[in-house]
Design an enzyme around this catalytic site. Structure first.
Site, PDB file in Angstrom:
ATOM      1  N   CYS A   1       7.966 -36.472 -23.902  1.00 15.65           N
ATOM      2  CA  CYS A   1       7.622 -37.765 -23.336  1.00 15.65           C
ATOM      3  C   CYS A   1       7.920 -37.854 -21.844  1.00 15.65           C
TER       4      CYS A   1
ATOM      5  N   GLU B   1     -16.410 -33.822 -27.705  1.00 10.84           N
ATOM      6  CA  GLU B   1     -15.717 -34.494 -28.827  1.00 10.84           C
ATOM      7  C   GLU B   1     -16.442 -34.173 -30.133  1.00 10.84           C
TER       8      GLU B   1
ATOM      9  N   ALA C   1      18.397 -24.572 -31.338  1.00 10.35           N
ATOM     10  CA  ALA C   1      19.155 -24.642 -32.590  1.00 10.35           C
ATOM     11  C   ALA C   1      18.285 -24.266 -33.783  1.00 10.35           C
TER      12      ALA C   1
ATOM     13  N   HIS D   1      -0.870 -71.114 -16.733  1.00 10.61           N
ATOM     14  CA  HIS D   1      -2.145 -71.034 -16.027  1.00 10.61           C
ATOM     15  C   HIS D   1      -1.872 -70.674 -14.574  1.00 10.61           C
TER      16      HIS D   1
ATOM     17  N   GLY E   1      -9.620 -37.656 -27.641  1.00  9.59           N
ATOM     18  CA  GLY E   1      -8.579 -38.592 -28.068  1.00  9.59           C
ATOM     19  C   GLY E   1      -7.934 -39.218 -26.835  1.00  9.59           C
ATOM     20  N   TYR E   2      -6.832 -39.969 -27.064  1.00  5.82           N
ATOM     21  CA  TYR E   2      -6.313 -40.706 -25.916  1.00  5.82           C
ATOM     22  C   TYR E   2      -5.782 -39.811 -24.808  1.00  5.82           C
TER      23      TYR E   2
HETATM   24  C1  FAD Z   1      -2.165 -75.041  -3.864  1.00  2.00           C
HETATM   25  C2  FAD Z   1      -1.871 -75.355  -5.283  1.00  2.00           C
HETATM   26  C3  FAD Z   1      -1.616 -74.316  -6.171  1.00  2.00           C
HETATM   27  C4  FAD Z   1      -1.348 -74.580  -7.512  1.00  2.00           C
HETATM   28  N1  FAD Z   1      -1.106 -73.532  -8.346  1.00  2.00           N
HETATM   29  C5  FAD Z   1      -0.861 -73.776  -9.662  1.00  2.00           C
HETATM   30  C6  FAD Z   1      -0.658 -72.712 -10.569  1.00  2.00           C
HETATM   31  O1  FAD Z   1      -0.685 -71.538 -10.208  1.00  2.00           O
HETATM   32  N2  FAD Z   1      -0.419 -73.013 -11.866  1.00  2.00           N
HETATM   33  C7  FAD Z   1      -0.379 -74.308 -12.310  1.00  2.00           C
HETATM   34  O2  FAD Z   1      -0.170 -74.518 -13.500  1.00  2.00           O
HETATM   35  N3  FAD Z   1      -0.577 -75.326 -11.481  1.00  2.00           N
HETATM   36  C8  FAD Z   1      -0.819 -75.096 -10.166  1.00  2.00           C
HETATM   37  N4  FAD Z   1      -1.023 -76.160  -9.325  1.00  2.00           N
HETATM   38  C9  FAD Z   1      -0.926 -77.521  -9.875  1.00  2.00           C
HETATM   39  C10 FAD Z   1      -2.200 -77.903 -10.638  1.00  2.00           C
HETATM   40  O3  FAD Z   1      -3.294 -77.798  -9.769  1.00  2.00           O
HETATM   41  C11 FAD Z   1      -2.072 -79.299 -11.209  1.00  2.00           C
HETATM   42  O4  FAD Z   1      -0.924 -79.382 -12.017  1.00  2.00           O
HETATM   43  C12 FAD Z   1      -3.287 -79.627 -12.075  1.00  2.00           C
HETATM   44  O5  FAD Z   1      -4.459 -79.546 -11.328  1.00  2.00           O
HETATM   45  C13 FAD Z   1      -3.138 -81.019 -12.685  1.00  2.00           C
HETATM   46  O6  FAD Z   1      -4.254 -81.264 -13.482  1.00  2.00           O
HETATM   47  P1  FAD Z   1      -4.775 -82.749 -13.756  1.00  2.00           P
HETATM   48  O7  FAD Z   1      -5.869 -82.572 -14.733  1.00  2.00           O
HETATM   49  O8  FAD Z   1      -3.644 -83.608 -14.110  1.00  2.00           O
HETATM   50  O9  FAD Z   1      -5.322 -83.283 -12.364  1.00  2.00           O
HETATM   51  P2  FAD Z   1      -6.170 -82.724 -11.177  1.00  2.00           P
HETATM   52  O10 FAD Z   1      -6.411 -81.270 -11.281  1.00  2.00           O
HETATM   53  O11 FAD Z   1      -5.472 -83.217  -9.954  1.00  2.00           O
HETATM   54  O12 FAD Z   1      -7.556 -83.426 -11.352  1.00  2.00           O
HETATM   55  C14 FAD Z   1      -7.713 -84.804 -11.202  1.00  2.00           C
HETATM   56  C15 FAD Z   1      -9.158 -85.114 -11.053  1.00  2.00           C
HETATM   57  O13 FAD Z   1      -9.320 -86.503 -11.120  1.00  2.00           O
HETATM   58  C16 FAD Z   1     -10.269 -86.911 -10.178  1.00  2.00           C
HETATM   59  N5  FAD Z   1     -10.011 -88.323  -9.873  1.00  2.00           N
HETATM   60  C17 FAD Z   1      -8.897 -88.849  -9.327  1.00  2.00           C
HETATM   61  N6  FAD Z   1      -9.020 -90.189  -9.252  1.00  2.00           N
HETATM   62  C18 FAD Z   1     -10.232 -90.501  -9.765  1.00  2.00           C
HETATM   63  C19 FAD Z   1     -10.927 -91.734  -9.982  1.00  2.00           C
HETATM   64  N7  FAD Z   1     -10.395 -92.884  -9.667  1.00  2.00           N
HETATM   65  N8  FAD Z   1     -12.156 -91.669 -10.533  1.00  2.00           N
HETATM   66  C20 FAD Z   1     -12.715 -90.481 -10.881  1.00  2.00           C
HETATM   67  N9  FAD Z   1     -12.103 -89.311 -10.698  1.00  2.00           N
HETATM   68  C21 FAD Z   1     -10.867 -89.324 -10.154  1.00  2.00           C
HETATM   69  C22 FAD Z   1     -10.070 -85.992  -9.016  1.00  2.00           C
HETATM   70  O14 FAD Z   1     -11.265 -85.886  -8.233  1.00  2.00           O
HETATM   71  C23 FAD Z   1      -9.739 -84.684  -9.718  1.00  2.00           C
HETATM   72  O15 FAD Z   1     -10.903 -83.907  -9.935  1.00  2.00           O
HETATM   73  C24 FAD Z   1      -1.318 -75.918  -7.973  1.00  2.00           C
HETATM   74  C25 FAD Z   1      -1.580 -76.969  -7.082  1.00  2.00           C
HETATM   75  C26 FAD Z   1      -1.863 -76.697  -5.773  1.00  2.00           C
HETATM   76  C27 FAD Z   1      -2.132 -77.835  -4.848  1.00  2.00           C
HETATM   77  C1  FAD Z   2       0.091 -35.834 -22.307  1.00  2.00           C
HETATM   78  C2  FAD Z   2       0.817 -36.706 -23.276  1.00  2.00           C
HETATM   79  C3  FAD Z   2       0.833 -38.062 -23.075  1.00  2.00           C
HETATM   80  C4  FAD Z   2       1.514 -38.898 -23.958  1.00  2.00           C
HETATM   81  N1  FAD Z   2       1.519 -40.226 -23.716  1.00  2.00           N
HETATM   82  C5  FAD Z   2       2.197 -41.056 -24.552  1.00  2.00           C
HETATM   83  C6  FAD Z   2       2.262 -42.450 -24.313  1.00  2.00           C
HETATM   84  O1  FAD Z   2       1.726 -42.968 -23.321  1.00  2.00           O
HETATM   85  N2  FAD Z   2       2.950 -43.234 -25.179  1.00  2.00           N
HETATM   86  C7  FAD Z   2       3.571 -42.703 -26.280  1.00  2.00           C
HETATM   87  O2  FAD Z   2       4.182 -43.456 -27.022  1.00  2.00           O
HETATM   88  N3  FAD Z   2       3.526 -41.390 -26.536  1.00  2.00           N
HETATM   89  C8  FAD Z   2       2.857 -40.551 -25.705  1.00  2.00           C
HETATM   90  N4  FAD Z   2       2.825 -39.210 -25.967  1.00  2.00           N
HETATM   91  C9  FAD Z   2       3.481 -38.723 -27.199  1.00  2.00           C
HETATM   92  C10 FAD Z   2       4.988 -38.654 -27.004  1.00  2.00           C
HETATM   93  O3  FAD Z   2       5.261 -37.779 -25.925  1.00  2.00           O
HETATM   94  C11 FAD Z   2       5.662 -38.159 -28.289  1.00  2.00           C
HETATM   95  O4  FAD Z   2       5.304 -38.991 -29.359  1.00  2.00           O
HETATM   96  C12 FAD Z   2       7.172 -38.183 -28.138  1.00  2.00           C
HETATM   97  O5  FAD Z   2       7.588 -37.372 -27.074  1.00  2.00           O
HETATM   98  C13 FAD Z   2       7.846 -37.728 -29.437  1.00  2.00           C
HETATM   99  O6  FAD Z   2       9.225 -37.790 -29.263  1.00  2.00           O
HETATM  100  P1  FAD Z   2      10.212 -36.850 -30.092  1.00  2.00           P
HETATM  101  O7  FAD Z   2      11.564 -37.295 -29.722  1.00  2.00           O
HETATM  102  O8  FAD Z   2       9.814 -36.867 -31.509  1.00  2.00           O
HETATM  103  O9  FAD Z   2       9.947 -35.368 -29.587  1.00  2.00           O
HETATM  104  P2  FAD Z   2       9.704 -34.673 -28.196  1.00  2.00           P
HETATM  105  O10 FAD Z   2       9.539 -35.633 -27.090  1.00  2.00           O
HETATM  106  O11 FAD Z   2       8.606 -33.700 -28.449  1.00  2.00           O
HETATM  107  O12 FAD Z   2      11.063 -33.935 -27.923  1.00  2.00           O
HETATM  108  C14 FAD Z   2      11.493 -32.890 -28.724  1.00  2.00           C
HETATM  109  C15 FAD Z   2      12.571 -32.146 -28.016  1.00  2.00           C
HETATM  110  O13 FAD Z   2      13.135 -31.228 -28.920  1.00  2.00           O
HETATM  111  C16 FAD Z   2      13.405 -30.035 -28.242  1.00  2.00           C
HETATM  112  N5  FAD Z   2      13.442 -28.967 -29.259  1.00  2.00           N
HETATM  113  C17 FAD Z   2      12.433 -28.561 -30.065  1.00  2.00           C
HETATM  114  N6  FAD Z   2      12.872 -27.611 -30.892  1.00  2.00           N
HETATM  115  C18 FAD Z   2      14.184 -27.401 -30.595  1.00  2.00           C
HETATM  116  C19 FAD Z   2      15.184 -26.547 -31.117  1.00  2.00           C
HETATM  117  N7  FAD Z   2      14.937 -25.713 -32.105  1.00  2.00           N
HETATM  118  N8  FAD Z   2      16.409 -26.609 -30.570  1.00  2.00           N
HETATM  119  C20 FAD Z   2      16.697 -27.461 -29.551  1.00  2.00           C
HETATM  120  N9  FAD Z   2      15.785 -28.272 -29.041  1.00  2.00           N
HETATM  121  C21 FAD Z   2      14.537 -28.248 -29.562  1.00  2.00           C
HETATM  122  C22 FAD Z   2      12.295 -29.891 -27.245  1.00  2.00           C
HETATM  123  O14 FAD Z   2      12.692 -29.076 -26.154  1.00  2.00           O
HETATM  124  C23 FAD Z   2      12.087 -31.348 -26.830  1.00  2.00           C
HETATM  125  O15 FAD Z   2      12.852 -31.663 -25.686  1.00  2.00           O
HETATM  126  C24 FAD Z   2       2.167 -38.350 -25.082  1.00  2.00           C
HETATM  127  C25 FAD Z   2       2.147 -36.967 -25.298  1.00  2.00           C
HETATM  128  C26 FAD Z   2       1.487 -36.154 -24.415  1.00  2.00           C
HETATM  129  C27 FAD Z   2       1.484 -34.688 -24.664  1.00  2.00           C
END
Ligand code: FAD
Ligand code: FAD
Lengths: 470, 58, 470
Positions: C47, C205, C118, C446, C184-185
């Site tokens: 691994c 494949e 071993a 969101h 495969g993967y």
């Molecule tokens: C820069 C910025 C980044 C943000 N990033 C995030 C974020 O990453 N994640 C997150 O969860 N929140 C984020 N927020 C907050 C998020 O935008 C607000 O919590 C969310 O929009 C509130 O939803 P709301 O439906 O209550 O009101 P609003 O989205 O404010 O919508 C109110 C709507 O009512 C309408 N309206 C108002 N009065 C009247 C009326 N009298 N008649 C008809 N229509 C009216 C408006 O035109 C508007 O379209 C961010 C806010 C800002 C300013």
């Molecule tokens: C290219 C590649 C990509 C992979 N990618 C992923 C992945 O993204 N995610 C995932 O979950 N798995 C992945 N795998 C599989 C993963 O590597 C194995 O499932 C994992 O290593 C198994 O763990 P293990 O402890 O059983 O054995 P191993 O990791 O094979 O370790 C066995 C160890 O035992 C030792 N050993 C063997 N015989 C003896 C002995 N007689 N005496 C002393 N030491 C010995 C070896 O030297 C080795 O160090 C990948 C495998 C390959 C080949």
């Protein structure tokens, strides 16, 4: 059309077509309701047009540019340049694709779409102002989803060079110098993006840390990356005022020692929070009450104090996030359709698309201690993960927080590459009341980042394989 | 938020939904699943026992 | 040291330090056992040295090269070149970091490490052949984890230009023409990687499809990408023989119509499977029986027919994957330490780091139909996901398969960007017996790829939000 002439009857009226409103409309229609949705601007709301989607498109373009500008892979030489206008065109194409999708979805679910601005005139009636007149709609049920807008500070009035997130997302060039007032997630996402594209960025934050809602150790990794791009961070700093000239803007602020300083930039981006759109829709005429924070008061089913009106998304309490809005939208629609749904999540994930990404769900260690007394914590570093090493992205960690008494996961934090995807499993784990043992005994594929989740659980259980027990 | 300061039941989203559908308060049920999780069975049994309380919005 | 002089007593002896053996050794040591591990080659096994880790390092370098060579982001212009020797040096540095880590972990857990080969001489004794002699070890318990090696075909004997995966991973240049026998993967991961670096690749494949264990619709997306790199795929083709010359090699094969064809290449890479290392370790002298496939017979606790010897990993039945080996390693160690552990997983994820990535866990739709009769299936496309669109990576889909009777998830398949990370949540879902409703009601952030999991669950429930109900 003559103003106020006819009153049209609609079964379910949704006001606002953001991620709250359009999802609610679709779910209500699926459940057999006849639905009309009104929006004064573009379908998709802030999220699709001026929030989540455009910001993440720019972030991924900046990430791609940066990854090619400075290849992190020895042996692979790459160069990169960009044309920001084209990047913006592409971003817009992403937005158009998504909003076009929403239009299709509404159509496919037979939702009637009206462009216009709605306000209540009676408890069961709105007037919709349209380009060429207005119309009256009487509803059986209404879902209010008018969202939020950026807070404007009195001493930093928006202008040509004082902009909000909407302005920043639509700049047609990369500013040479950018000052970001407010180091919350929106400020950091945008500031870091422009820094990657070459802006000299300064962040002015009032609290003692940027991204103050997140674990300090997580934030440290983002700060480290920001430093790489020469981003200056001023914490405990207070913006005082701005002075715009034709080709620059000066921001005055008090630094943490109380000294007044001035910084000149091409733009000042103000991202100090958002306020709910609850002030201009006639709520008082519909008997809909607000909390003292100006949010709409709702019960567990998203019902307002007007029993026929529901409210969801940024206008109701809770984190202002798109996925929360959509969740509430489904609940409200289902309740209207007679289902016993309630807002009943155990956790809401929050993700920052900073570099590295940050994500958090459920309680932090401190919060969990307050709630449960004893907690079990499992922390695992990216540096000990094979996939992270093969990706050359070893900065980061995963932290799991469980109730010590029963081992049930109550919170998780992730900082590092793909944190936004890793958090999904942890949200499900919390909802399922999974224990650390459940997670540790779940086989995670090798070599993947998800193995860190399993290993962090083993650390929490005191049986770590890939780090030495401390 | 916690309701009335009492611990919330450990239960998965669909079991919570089932409790609502059957009109019982899941927080009243003693779970028999691992770590005291309330299972689908527990909810059905509780509902049949007629000790159900309708969920009322806060 | 004189051969056979002394017999050393060890409490737990682990043979083989791959992901099976070294994990078993660490867990046994953690549980208070005194542990000795023997390996004839490098720590980390196939691994870390010749499998998962080096292959994924080359894959991520190739991915990075390709992403910069042909920028998928309009407006971002990039160029790329590579120095394959340096790429290989970097890959080796990744391997060294991971194997160095294993050494540290073994040391930190006070595991005694012996380099040597071993073989059993008695039911409770092995001889270890070392560079300068040999030694005898008597054990209370032994965990056998000797892994597997590539199958060599009689008509395709390895040579200078006929290589196995180990040979391919250590090439010091990119071959101009590469023929891969076996789709495969491992063949696909390596073939696609060299194709990205510029090799003209042909895949031979025997079955009617590459990656035959995966859903045809998933494979189609990988084939589409392979076509982009002019990879030729010959299915139902049978390799007949090779002829090596100084600077090329000719492979003769029968194509699907039975016509004999010859193809010339720089290298022929044979990846037709692996065979367990169970043939040269004196199993008969220890009373350890094999299945008719040459795998070690084990019970639910990984115990062989010799009650003091356990076997894990590639030498026992089940998928030959590193994470399965590690899981079994923990079970065997725990059983030896007196715990009631058994091999008790509901599912093992399998991931292919192809482009796009593929991942699968639990049952496919067909398998589930056989098992449960009626199934509920939810499929959701990447093209309808905001994050995928912002990443410009919209090829792919997620498919969830549930038992219709109770809604419990029994299988999931993902193809597309970050499939390797998305699958983690689905593995946990299956282990937790989560239903589609559990997943649909879990808030996913969101805008993230994880939203597709939630949406696929909604599709399965007949309530899709972001695609039109078919
Ligand atoms: C820069 C910025 C980044 C943000 N990033 C995030 C974020 O990453 N994640 C997150 O969860 N929140 C984020 N927020 C907050 C998020 O935008 C607000 O919590 C969310 O929009 C509130 O939803 P709301 O439906 O209550 O009101 P609003 O989205 O404010 O919508 C109110 C709507 O009512 C309408 N309206 C108002 N009065 C009247 C009326 N009298 N008649 C008809 N229509 C009216 C408006 O035109 C508007 O379209 C961010 C806010 C800002 C300013
Ligand atoms: C290219 C590649 C990509 C992979 N990618 C992923 C992945 O993204 N995610 C995932 O979950 N798995 C992945 N795998 C599989 C993963 O590597 C194995 O499932 C994992 O290593 C198994 O763990 P293990 O402890 O059983 O054995 P191993 O990791 O094979 O370790 C066995 C160890 O035992 C030792 N050993 C063997 N015989 C003896 C002995 N007689 N005496 C002393 N030491 C010995 C070896 O030297 C080795 O160090 C990948 C495998 C390959 C080949």
């Amino acid at each position: 059309m003559v103003v106020g002439d006819i009153v049209e009857e609609v079964e379910v009226l949704v006001i606002g077509a953001g991620p709250g409103g359009y999802v609610a409309a679709i779910r209500a229609a699926q459940l057999g309701k006849s639905v009309t949705i009104v929006d004064k601007a573009e379908l998709g709301g802030v999220c699709l047009n001026r929030g989540c989607i455009p910001s993440k498109a720019l972030i991924s373009a900046a990430h791609h540019y940066e990854a090619a500008k400075e290849s992190p892979f020895p042996g692979i030489e790459t160069t990169a340049s960009f044309d920001f206008k084209k990047v913006q065109e592409w971003k817009q194409s992403v937005v158009d694709k998504m909003t076009g999708g929403v239009q299709q979805l509404l159509k496919g679910n037979k939702v009637n779409v009206i462009q216009g601005e709605a306000f209540f005139t009676k408890p069961n009636e709105v007037r919709v102002m349209q380009e060429n007149g207005s119309q009256r709609l009487q509803f059986q049920h209404c879902i209010l989803a008018t969202g939020s807008r950026p807070i404007e500070l009195k001493n930093l009035p928006l202008g040509k060079r004082v902009i909000d997130s909407t302005g920043a997302l639509s700049l047609d060039h990369v500013p040479q110098r950018l000052v970001v007032v407010g180091g919350g997630y929106i400020g950091i996402e945008l500031g870091q993006t422009f820094a990657k594209f070459g802006s000299q960025v300064t962040i002015i934050e009032g609290l003692d840390s940027i991204l103050a809602l997140f674990d300090k150790q997580m934030v440290r990794l983002v700060e480290k990356n920001l430093k790489k791009y020469n981003v200056q961070i001023e914490t405990k700093a207070l913006a005082q005022g701005v002075e715009e000239t034709e080709d620059s803007v000066k921001l005055t602020y008090k630094d943490k020692d109380g000294n007044e300083k001035t910084i000149e930039a091409d733009y000042v981006l103000v991202t100090v929070g958002r306020r709910p759109n609850t002030d201009e829709i006639g709520l008082q005429d519909a008997g809909i009450e607000l909390t003292d924070k100006g949010l709409v008061k709702v019960d567990q089913q998203c019902r307002t104090t007007n029993p026929n009106v529901f409210a969801i998304g940024d206008i109701v309490p809770g984190p202002a996030l798109a996925h929360k809005a959509s969740y509430e939208g489904k609940v409200a629609a289902e309740v209207i359709a007679g289902k016993p749904s309630i807002v009943d999540y155990r956790c809401i994930p929050s993700v920052v698309f900073s570099d590295p990404e940050m994500a958090s769900v459920g309680l932090t260690e401190e919060e969990a201690k307050k709630e449960y007394g004893q907690v079990a914590v499992g922390r695992f570093p990216y540096a000990a993960n094979g996939r992270a090493t093969a990706l050359n992205a070893t900065d980061g960690f995963i932290k799991l927080v469980a109730n010590k008494e029963n081992g049930v996961l109550v919170g998780a934090q992730v900082v590092g590459v793909e944190a936004s995807n890793i958090i999904a499993e942890l949200g499900l784990a919390i909802e399922m009341s999974a224990t650390l043992e459940d997670i540790a005994l779940t086989i995670h594929a090798h070599p993947t980042l998800g193995e860190m989740v399993m290993e962090a659980a083993e650390v929490g259980l005191g049986e770590p394989i890939h780090i030495i027990k401390g | 938020a916690r309701r009335g300061g009492k611990r919330r039941a450990l239960a998965t989203p669909h079991v919570r939904a089932l409790a609502r559908k059957l009109g019982v308060d899941i927080d009243e049920i003693d779970g028999t699943g691992p770590v005291g999780r309330v299972t689908e069975e527990d909810v059905r049994r509780f509902a049949e026992g007629g000790r159900g309380l309708a969920v009322e919005p806060d």
